[in-house]
Design a protein around this motif. Sequence first.
Motif, mmCIF file in Angstrom:
data_model
loop_
_atom_site.group_PDB
_atom_site.id
_atom_site.type_symbol
_atom_site.label_atom_id
_atom_site.label_comp_id
_atom_site.label_asym_id
_atom_site.label_seq_id
_atom_site.Cartn_x
_atom_site.Cartn_y
_atom_site.Cartn_z
ATOM 1 N N ASN A 21 0.830 -1.209 0.000
ATOM 2 C CA ASN A 21 0.000 0.000 0.000
ATOM 3 C C ASN A 21 0.862 1.257 0.000
ATOM 4 O O ASN A 21 0.569 2.239 -0.695
ATOM 5 N N LEU A 22 1.925 1.225 0.795
ATOM 6 C CA LEU A 22 2.838 2.368 0.822
ATOM 7 C C LEU A 22 3.525 2.553 -0.526
ATOM 8 O O LEU A 22 3.752 3.686 -0.970
ATOM 9 N N LEU A 23 3.843 1.431 -1.185
ATOM 10 C CA LEU A 23 4.482 1.509 -2.495
ATOM 11 C C LEU A 23 3.546 2.150 -3.525
ATOM 12 O O LEU A 23 3.956 3.034 -4.296
ATOM 13 N N TRP A 24 2.279 1.715 -3.527
ATOM 14 C CA TRP A 24 1.315 2.303 -4.469
ATOM 15 C C TRP A 24 1.099 3.788 -4.166
ATOM 16 O O TRP A 24 0.970 4.606 -5.086
ATOM 17 N N LEU A 25 1.043 4.138 -2.880
ATOM 18 C CA LEU A 25 0.881 5.538 -2.502
ATOM 19 C C LEU A 25 2.059 6.372 -3.009
ATOM 20 O O LEU A 25 1.878 7.477 -3.550
ATOM 21 N N PHE A 26 3.268 5.841 -2.860
ATOM 22 C CA PHE A 26 4.458 6.553 -3.331
ATOM 23 C C PHE A 26 4.421 6.735 -4.848
ATOM 24 O O PHE A 26 4.724 7.820 -5.368
ATOM 25 N N LEU A 27 4.045 5.682 -5.572
ATOM 26 C CA LEU A 27 4.003 5.772 -7.034
ATOM 27 C C LEU A 27 2.985 6.809 -7.500
ATOM 28 O O LEU A 27 3.257 7.605 -8.413
ATOM 29 N N MET A 28 1.810 6.822 -6.875
ATOM 30 C CA MET A 28 0.783 7.782 -7.293
ATOM 31 C C MET A 28 1.188 9.212 -6.970
ATOM 32 O O MET A 28 1.072 10.108 -7.809
ATOM 33 N N LEU A 29 1.664 9.413 -5.732
ATOM 34 C CA LEU A 29 2.047 10.773 -5.355
ATOM 35 C C LEU A 29 3.227 11.283 -6.176
ATOM 36 O O LEU A 29 3.244 12.444 -6.597
ATOM 37 N N SER A 30 4.214 10.424 -6.416
ATOM 38 C CA SER A 30 5.367 10.858 -7.207
ATOM 39 C C SER A 30 4.964 11.201 -8.631
ATOM 40 O O SER A 30 5.462 12.166 -9.227
ATOM 41 N N GLY A 31 4.031 10.427 -9.210
ATOM 42 C CA GLY A 31 3.557 10.729 -10.552
ATOM 43 C C GLY A 31 2.827 12.059 -10.624
ATOM 44 O O GLY A 31 3.044 12.851 -11.551
ATOM 45 N N VAL A 32 1.956 12.307 -9.639
ATOM 46 C CA VAL A 32 1.219 13.576 -9.616
ATOM 47 C C VAL A 32 2.170 14.758 -9.432
ATOM 48 O O VAL A 32 2.058 15.786 -10.103
ATOM 49 N N ILE A 33 3.126 14.609 -8.515
ATOM 50 C CA ILE A 33 4.070 15.700 -8.246
ATOM 51 C C ILE A 33 4.920 16.005 -9.477
ATOM 52 O O ILE A 33 5.122 17.172 -9.852
ATOM 53 N N MET A 34 5.424 14.966 -10.148
ATOM 54 C CA MET A 34 6.243 15.190 -11.341
ATOM 55 C C MET A 34 5.423 15.837 -12.460
ATOM 56 O O MET A 34 5.924 16.699 -13.197
ATOM 57 N N ALA A 35 4.156 15.439 -12.591
ATOM 58 C CA ALA A 35 3.310 16.049 -13.616
ATOM 59 C C ALA A 35 3.079 17.525 -13.325
ATOM 60 O O ALA A 35 3.082 18.361 -14.238
ATOM 61 N N MET A 36 2.898 17.849 -12.036
ATOM 62 C CA MET A 36 2.702 19.257 -11.677
ATOM 63 C C MET A 36 3.974 20.065 -11.887
ATOM 64 O O MET A 36 3.930 21.209 -12.339
ATOM 65 N N ILE A 37 5.128 19.477 -11.587
ATOM 66 C CA ILE A 37 6.399 20.184 -11.775
ATOM 67 C C ILE A 37 6.625 20.498 -13.254
ATOM 68 O O ILE A 37 7.080 21.590 -13.616
ATOM 69 N N LYS A 38 6.269 19.565 -14.125
ATOM 70 C CA LYS A 38 6.477 19.763 -15.562
ATOM 71 C C LYS A 38 5.302 20.460 -16.236
ATOM 72 O O LYS A 38 5.278 20.602 -17.465
#
Length: 213
Positions: A21-38
């Motif tokens: 669950n923590l792994l999926w949470l990390f993947l989703m949050l990292s994807g959203v953050i990178m999309a917002m940064i770019k």
Amino acid sequence: MMGLPEAREQRPGLEGAPVVNLLWLFLMLSGVIMAMIKGRADVVTAAILEGAKTAVDTSFGLIAIIAFWLGVMRVAEAAGLIAFLSRLVRPLVRLLFPGLPPNHPAIGAIILNLAANILGLGNAATPAGLAAMREMQKLNPHPEEATPAMCTFLALNTACLTLVPTTIIGIRALYGSREPAAIIGTTILATACGMTVAVLADAVLRRFYPKSK
């Protein structure tokens, strides 16, 4: 008010969350953050909508497939095919589960579970598998630990021989495969190898780590 601390202590926190669950949470949050940064937040929204649409379409297709094959299983049961498979599997079950009494309800549940798995009906196998585990737990002298019979059954349920992979055939047909049933031969070979390895591993590990039956 006196019960609030106890309730707060029993509430599961982040530290008790499974690693997956923590792994999926990390993947989703990292994807959203990178999309917002770019500056590509629209891509996240489009992916969410597309994923939701695909999930709904697949779910409806699977409901139809599962309903059809569960009906086929009912017809096969009425025609005696399930009883025939049960007679074929019973000697193997007695050999693999020597610690279970011959006429114990767990034996019947195990046979039904294996018969459903052999026909590729994993959803139909689940209730029988849960019933088998409940019945074997009644014979367990140490309820906090799994018995050898439970471990053997778990291995078989996870890696059981499949003669007709009905669910996978239905998914392949749903997505436009020209030959959805072409995987039957390879599925039989793969599941036969998997079941053989699972049974051998269970026997070897039981010899190295013996437990009371």
